[in-house]
Design a protein around this motif. Structure first.
Motif, PDB file in Angstrom:
ATOM      1  N   TYR A 150       0.833  -1.204   0.000  1.00 12.96           N
ATOM      2  CA  TYR A 150       0.000   0.000   0.000  1.00 12.96           C
ATOM      3  C   TYR A 150       0.869   1.256   0.000  1.00 12.96           C
ATOM      4  CZ  TYR A 150      -3.317   3.569   1.407  1.00 12.96           C
ATOM      5  OH  TYR A 150      -4.070   4.716   1.450  1.00 12.96           O
ATOM      6  N   LEU A 151       1.891   1.284   0.844  1.00  8.03           N
ATOM      7  CA  LEU A 151       2.774   2.454   0.888  1.00  8.03           C
ATOM      8  C   LEU A 151       3.487   2.638  -0.444  1.00  8.03           C
ATOM      9  CD1 LEU A 151       4.197   1.979   4.481  1.00  8.03           C
ATOM     10  CD2 LEU A 151       2.715   3.844   3.722  1.00  8.03           C
ATOM     11  N   HIS A 152       3.876   1.534  -1.050  1.00  7.38           N
ATOM     12  CA  HIS A 152       4.491   1.591  -2.378  1.00  7.38           C
ATOM     13  C   HIS A 152       3.535   2.221  -3.381  1.00  7.38           C
ATOM     14  CE1 HIS A 152       5.429  -0.236  -6.378  1.00  7.38           C
ATOM     15  NE2 HIS A 152       6.669   0.087  -6.030  1.00  7.38           N
ATOM     16  N   SER A 153       2.250   1.869  -3.289  1.00  8.04           N
ATOM     17  CA  SER A 153       1.268   2.433  -4.212  1.00  8.04           C
ATOM     18  C   SER A 153       1.117   3.941  -4.012  1.00  8.04           C
ATOM     19  CB  SER A 153      -0.092   1.741  -4.037  1.00  8.04           C
ATOM     20  OG  SER A 153      -0.737   2.136  -2.844  1.00  8.04           O
ATOM     21  N   LEU A 154       1.256   4.397  -2.774  1.00 10.88           N
ATOM     22  CA  LEU A 154       1.199   5.841  -2.522  1.00 10.88           C
ATOM     23  C   LEU A 154       2.363   6.538  -3.215  1.00 10.88           C
ATOM     24  CD1 LEU A 154       0.268   6.136   1.287  1.00 10.88           C
ATOM     25  CD2 LEU A 154      -1.255   6.027  -0.691  1.00 10.88           C
ATOM     26  N   LEU A 155       3.534   5.921  -3.144  1.00 12.97           N
ATOM     27  CA  LEU A 155       4.731   6.533  -3.714  1.00 12.97           C
ATOM     28  C   LEU A 155       4.645   6.639  -5.232  1.00 12.97           C
ATOM     29  CD1 LEU A 155       7.531   4.750  -1.624  1.00 12.97           C
ATOM     30  CD2 LEU A 155       6.387   6.921  -1.137  1.00 12.97           C
ATOM     31  N   ILE A 156       4.234   5.561  -5.890  1.00 11.80           N
ATOM     32  CA  ILE A 156       4.268   5.553  -7.355  1.00 11.80           C
ATOM     33  C   ILE A 156       3.147   6.389  -7.967  1.00 11.80           C
ATOM     34  CG2 ILE A 156       5.414   3.309  -7.415  1.00 11.80           C
ATOM     35  CD1 ILE A 156       2.760   2.031  -8.144  1.00 11.80           C
ATOM     36  N   ALA A 173      10.844   3.588  -6.678  1.00 15.92           N
ATOM     37  CA  ALA A 173       9.631   2.836  -6.369  1.00 15.92           C
ATOM     38  C   ALA A 173       8.915   2.414  -7.644  1.00 15.92           C
ATOM     39  CB  ALA A 173       8.708   3.666  -5.488  1.00 15.92           C
ATOM     40  N   ALA A 174       8.872   3.303  -8.635  1.00 17.75           N
ATOM     41  CA  ALA A 174       8.181   3.011  -9.896  1.00 17.75           C
ATOM     42  C   ALA A 174       8.856   1.887 -10.670  1.00 17.75           C
ATOM     43  CB  ALA A 174       8.103   4.271 -10.751  1.00 17.75           C
ATOM     44  N   GLU A 175      10.138   1.674 -10.428  1.00 20.83           N
ATOM     45  CA  GLU A 175      10.871   0.616 -11.120  1.00 20.83           C
ATOM     46  C   GLU A 175      10.643  -0.755 -10.492  1.00 20.83           C
ATOM     47  OE1 GLU A 175      14.826   2.085 -10.893  1.00 20.83           O
ATOM     48  OE2 GLU A 175      14.542   3.607 -12.447  1.00 20.83           O
ATOM     49  N   ILE A 176      10.016  -0.786  -9.315  1.00 22.50           N
ATOM     50  CA  ILE A 176       9.728  -2.054  -8.637  1.00 22.50           C
ATOM     51  C   ILE A 176       8.304  -2.470  -9.003  1.00 22.50           C
ATOM     52  CG2 ILE A 176       9.534  -3.221  -6.405  1.00 22.50           C
ATOM     53  CD1 ILE A 176      11.536  -1.148  -5.311  1.00 22.50           C
ATOM     54  N   ILE A 177       8.203  -3.437  -9.895  1.00 24.78           N
ATOM     55  CA  ILE A 177       6.903  -3.832 -10.424  1.00 24.78           C
ATOM     56  C   ILE A 177       6.336  -5.045  -9.701  1.00 24.78           C
ATOM     57  CG2 ILE A 177       5.617  -4.477 -12.497  1.00 24.78           C
ATOM     58  CD1 ILE A 177       6.874  -1.675 -12.567  1.00 24.78           C
TER      59      ILE A 177
END
Length: 239
Positions: A150-156, A173-177
């Motif tokens: 979820y936190l990753h989704s906030l970042l991207i 973060a966007a490079e981590i799929i």
């Protein structure tokens, strides 16, 4: 201080260009008298990520210096910990127990978990159950989503900022799929940027806290900590 219920205590504090008078003995007064900083607020969390989030919320309320954060590990330990403290005679007036929000999401699930560790029907147990339920809060997550994801989704989903360090976090973060473990949505960012974990978590949470979804995510913890603010921070005495 032991006579505080019978005598009227005032604390005189000299500041630049003025002298202040406070009418209650709060943590800052103890710090000035003893050199020790009391941390009467105790927050229990699952892991270091949750601890960083709680510290961020406390800092926003300007009560971080009054707040200690401890880890209890797996979510199920939350109920064991709160039950043990209450049965041991602790009031837990200033204690908060925070779940990550991915399990024990509903009030019914929390009640069932509390019932497993606080058994019996005498008045003390029933009172302990009521207190336990009132001091167990959670972060607000979408269904079936882990905290790190979820936190990753906030970042991207963030736009570029005027802070280059934040922009690099967003870029990485966007490079981590896809990852083989949801924890890596955050740990991989930290690893790729070469940070110590504590530093990395702090920087990532500082950025995540600028998201428009952040306030809802931490709303239960923010509300509880906010309710404690008045009893922690000094107010000027009435003349």
């Amino acid at each position: 201080m032991e006579l505080e219920d019978r005598i009227n205590i005032r604390h005189i504090v000299c500041r630049a260009n003025k002298t202040l008078c406070f009418n209650e003995t709060k943590p800052d007064a103890i710090n000035r008298l003893t050199g020790v900083q009391p941390t009467p607020i105790e927050v229990f969390v699952e892991d270091d990520l949750a601890a960083t989030i709680v510290k961020k919320v406390a800092a926003k309320l300007r009560i971080a210096k009054y707040t200690s954060v401890r880890r209890y590990g797996a979510a199920t330990n939350c109920f064991t910990t709160v039950g043990g403290l209450l049965l041991g005679g602790e009031t837990c007036d200033n204690s908060l127990f925070v779940l990550d929000g991915d399990v024990y999401r509903t009030p019914e699930a929390k009640v069932t978990a509390v019932d497993r560790v606080l058994t019996g029907h005498d008045e003390n147990v029933l009172q302990a159950k009521s207190i336990a339920i009132s001091i167990i809060k959670q972060f607000i997550l979408p269904d079936a989503v882990q905290p790190e994801k979820y936190l990753h989704s906030l970042l991207i989903n963030m736009m570029e900022t005027d802070n280059d360090e934040f922009n690099e976090i967003i870029e990485v973060a966007a490079e981590i799929i896809a990852v083989d473990n949801d924890h890596k949505f955050i740990s991989d960012i930290i690893h790729r940027l070469g940070w110590e974990r504590a530093i990395g978590l702090s920087k990532i949470i500082d950025l995540a806290a600028t998201s428009s979804d952040w306030d809802n995510y931490v709303s239960e913890v923010y509300a509880w900590l906010s309710s404690k603010k008045y009893n922690m921070r000094e107010e000027l005495a009435v003349a």
